[in-house]
Design an enzyme around this catalytic site. Structure first.
Site, short mmCIF file in Angstrom:
data_model
loop_
_atom_site.label_atom_id
_atom_site.label_comp_id
_atom_site.label_asym_id
_atom_site.label_seq_id
_atom_site.Cartn_x
_atom_site.Cartn_y
_atom_site.Cartn_z
N LYS A 202 -2.28 30.09 68.44
CA LYS A 202 -1.84 31.48 68.63
C LYS A 202 -1.11 31.63 69.95
CE LYS A 202 -3.66 36.22 68.23
NZ LYS A 202 -4.87 37.02 67.92
N GLY B 152 40.25 62.51 34.74
CA GLY B 152 40.20 62.46 33.29
C GLY B 152 38.76 62.55 32.83
N CYS C 262 -1.93 36.74 63.76
CA CYS C 262 -2.19 38.15 64.05
C CYS C 262 -1.23 38.77 65.07
CB CYS C 262 -3.63 38.32 64.49
SG CYS C 262 -4.22 40.05 64.29
N SER D 230 38.87 47.22 31.25
CA SER D 230 39.78 48.34 31.54
C SER D 230 41.19 47.87 31.20
CB SER D 230 39.70 48.75 33.02
OG SER D 230 40.04 47.65 33.85
N GLU E 199 -7.61 34.85 60.13
CA GLU E 199 -7.79 34.37 61.49
C GLU E 199 -9.26 34.04 61.74
OE1 GLU E 199 -6.64 35.98 66.01
OE2 GLU E 199 -6.59 37.33 64.27
#
Length: 632
Positions: free
Chosen positions: A117, A354, A171, A475, A47
């Site tokens: 700003k 399991g 800012c 699986s 700034e």
């Protein structure tokens, strides 16, 4: 490496001389040229960097204001040789009787726009309204400079062709209740720049860091802040040169505070990854917004390699040890709480699992133990079954026995060999033929035993399959694919190793020994006599988890995933191995959706999940042809 779309942002903190606009402009130009050589696309300075923020009533002097404009002209000339890199610098600009705190955006010898700003602090050490006026008092949408006019005001969006949009705030704009960056992000800005000059106080750096990271997370953006350096320090205030870059909530770069010499930080990012996340987070686009003014940019330079792009080998696993430990504990809590809720809902009298002595069943057992602790139940509430078969090793069986003993779970053993042999006779299968029938019959026999025992005990069968296996369909359908509640379904294989290690660090010495040995045991289904290693069959899980992350989180193409993975794993896996594994990943991912469509309930623990009821809905017969890599 053939990967496009990486942009480098630099936040530069120059060594500053208060009120010496000429010297400041020269130092800014020097740092800009250095950043250009480093292939930066955008270079942002603090700034009021041309004058210094803490000039006080010197801002009333026309000599200082004209010196700032002369410095701006010098920087405009410097960008002529900037190869398209954008320079963003702070300076005061007088319009009529109003002085504004501004950020000028320059590229290729042109001033493209000036952002003003919006919010001026006027409390404690700040007295900006003594000199400046807020953006809402801008009377003309353009600013005349050197015979031309450029866009002037708040909320300007700077757009590079088809790739990157950025916005600028200054800012205090970040510290207010409704920062301008919110609107900019909603209008498409993936990059947000903050030119800052906040003095240091005890703990203020922590708060600043939190603001930047949280804003980048909320807006799914790259947020870069360049803070004024120690050269601003004067009278009662000290400035530290705190520069920060955060991408989507993750801190990407941070400067060394209180350095007396000029310094910078840089961060690389891929804007389309942020766009992908905004697109999938549908409520992001539900927020009302008003279209802002857009300023076209010339094409920006891109980074030509992946060197500066942060590519963790294990994207599901935090690299910081404290954060990783906290993540593991949080996942345990989620898993155990979900299981406890299911136990209470169905009035289960046992948890049946399991226990193979492998990674997944070990993690599931640990979750069951935590569940019992939550419910105030003894660990004997858990019935752990070991079911040795044709490929069971002494190492895994020994760990299964030791884990049950050390956790207090009841352990029973039922060898499956006789039942599977009888089944082979029933269906006329030659037991010497060790094919998919040979393997899957064992998996289904084990699941049948577990299901029936759960019924017999009035309990529920706790599944052990993990996210990586679910993605790959690794699986047996209606075998280990099925359970009554799958506690690991949201945890990838690479993270499970760390969770088991985390549990070992908090376990008794005897239990810790078994946990660490499980972690070091090669992953195997143990369905064939002799050694059988899963990763030799389907590829390494570190690669598969990497592919899964970039495919689901960012929607990346197979070609780009290949490039990223070959770079990230260049010291571990050969390019040929990475490519071969990626081909297998996409082939299995598309072929195995039918298993995911029929997967049991289980807790979601991270942003990436594959439940067909929630996160991933795909036709089981969707073609994966578009996701095939081209022939080499």
């Amino acid at each position: 490496m053939g990967f496009e779309g990486i942009y480098r942002v630099v936040a530069a903190v120059p060594r500053l001389r208060l009120g010496d606009c000429g010297e400041n402009a020269r130092e800014i130009a020097r740092m800009y040229r250095k950043a250009v050589d480093a292939r930066a696309a955008v270079v942002v300075f603090p700034e009021l960097a041309l004058t210094g923020y803490s000039c006080g009533d010197l801002f009333e002097q026309r000599t200082l204001l004209e010196g700032a404009l002369a410095g701006l002209e010098e920087l405009r000339e410097a960008t002529r040789e900037g190869q398209g890199a954008v320079l963003v610098v702070g300076l005061p600009i007088l319009e009529g009787t109003r002085l504004f705190n501004c950020a000028a955006v320059l590229q290729n010898g042109r001033i493209l726009g000036v952002t003003v700003k919006s919010y001026l602090p006027e409390y404690r050490e700040f007295y900006e309204c003594r000199q400046f006026r807020p953006a809402r008092e801008v009377r003309r949408p353009t600013w005349r400079f050197q015979g031309g006019e450029v866009p002037f005001g708040a909320g300007l969006l700077y757009e590079a062709p088809g790739a990157l949009t950025f916005g600028v705030e200054i800012c205090e704009d970040l510290w207010v209740v409704k920062p301008p960056s919110q609107e900019m992000a909603l209008q498409g800005a993936q990059l947000l720049l903050n030119l800052s000059a906040g003095p240091e106080l005890v703990a203020k750096a922590d708060y600043r860091r939190m603001l930047v990271t949280s804003q980048s997370a909320r807006l799914m953006a790259m947020y870069v802040l360049a803070g004024a350096g120690p050269g601003e320090s004067s009278s009662d205030l000290v400035f530290s040169g705190h520069a920060l870059a955060s991408c989507n909530g993750a801190l990407a770069a941070e400067s060394q505070r209180f350095a007396l010499e000029s310094q910078w930080i840089q961060a690389d990012f891929v804007p389309r990854w942020l766009d992908a996340q905004r697109r999938s987070w549908s409520s992001f686009n539900d927020c009302a917004t008003e279209e802002g003014r857009r300023v076209p940019l010339d094409p920006l330079p891109m980074v030509e390699d992946l060197q500066g792009l942060h590519l963790p080998l294990h994207p599901f696993v935090p690299e910081d040890s404290p954060e990783r430990n906290a993540r593991c504990d949080e996942i345990f809590r989620i898993q155990a709480t979900g299981l406890a809720r299911r136990v209470a809902h169905v009035h289960a009298r046992r948890l049946v699992i399991g226990l193979s002595g492998g990674l997944d069943s070990t993690l599931a057992l640990l979750v069951c133990v935590r569940c019992c602790q939550l419910l105030g139940l003894p660990p004997s509430f858990i019935l752990a079954m070991t079911m040795p078969g044709m490929g069971t090793s002494g190492r895994t069986k020994g760990n299964a026995v030791g884990l049950a003993r050390e956790t207090g779970a009841e352990l029973r053993e039922i060898p499956i060999g006789p039942a599977v042999a009888r089944h082979f006779q029933d269906i006329g299968h030659d037991p010497a033929k060790t094919d998919v029938v040979y393997e899957n019959a064992q998996a289904r026999e084990r699941t049948q035993i577990l299901m029936d025992l759960a019924n017999q005990e009035g309990g529920i069968l706790v599944g052990t399959g993990d996210l990586s296996e679910i993605a790959l369909g690794w699986s047996t359908f209606n075998g280990d694919h099925m359970s009554m509640y799958c506690v690991n379904c949201g945890v990838p294989k690479t993270l499970i190793r760390f969770m088991v290690e985390y549990a070992a660090e908090h376990a008794s010495p005897a239990l810790a020994r078994h946990l660490r040995d499980v972690k070091e045991t090669p992953v195997s289904p143990e369905l064939l006599p002799g050694q059988q290693h899963t990763e030799e069959i389907i590829g390494d899980y570190d690669l598969h988890d990497f592919f899964l992350y970039f495919f689901l989180k960012y929607g990346e193409t197979p070609e780009n995933i290949l490039t990223l993975a070959q770079w990230a794993f260049r010291h571990i896996h050969s390019p040929e191995k990475v490519r071969k594994t990626l081909v297998r990943f996409f082939r299995r991912f598309f072929a195995q959706q039918f298993k995911r469509n029929a997967m049991p309930d289980g807790p979601k623990v991270g942003t990436i999940a594959l439940s067909p009821r929630g996160d991933w809905r795909m036709p089981a017969d969707a073609s994966g042809a578009l996701f095939s890599l081209p022939q080499e």
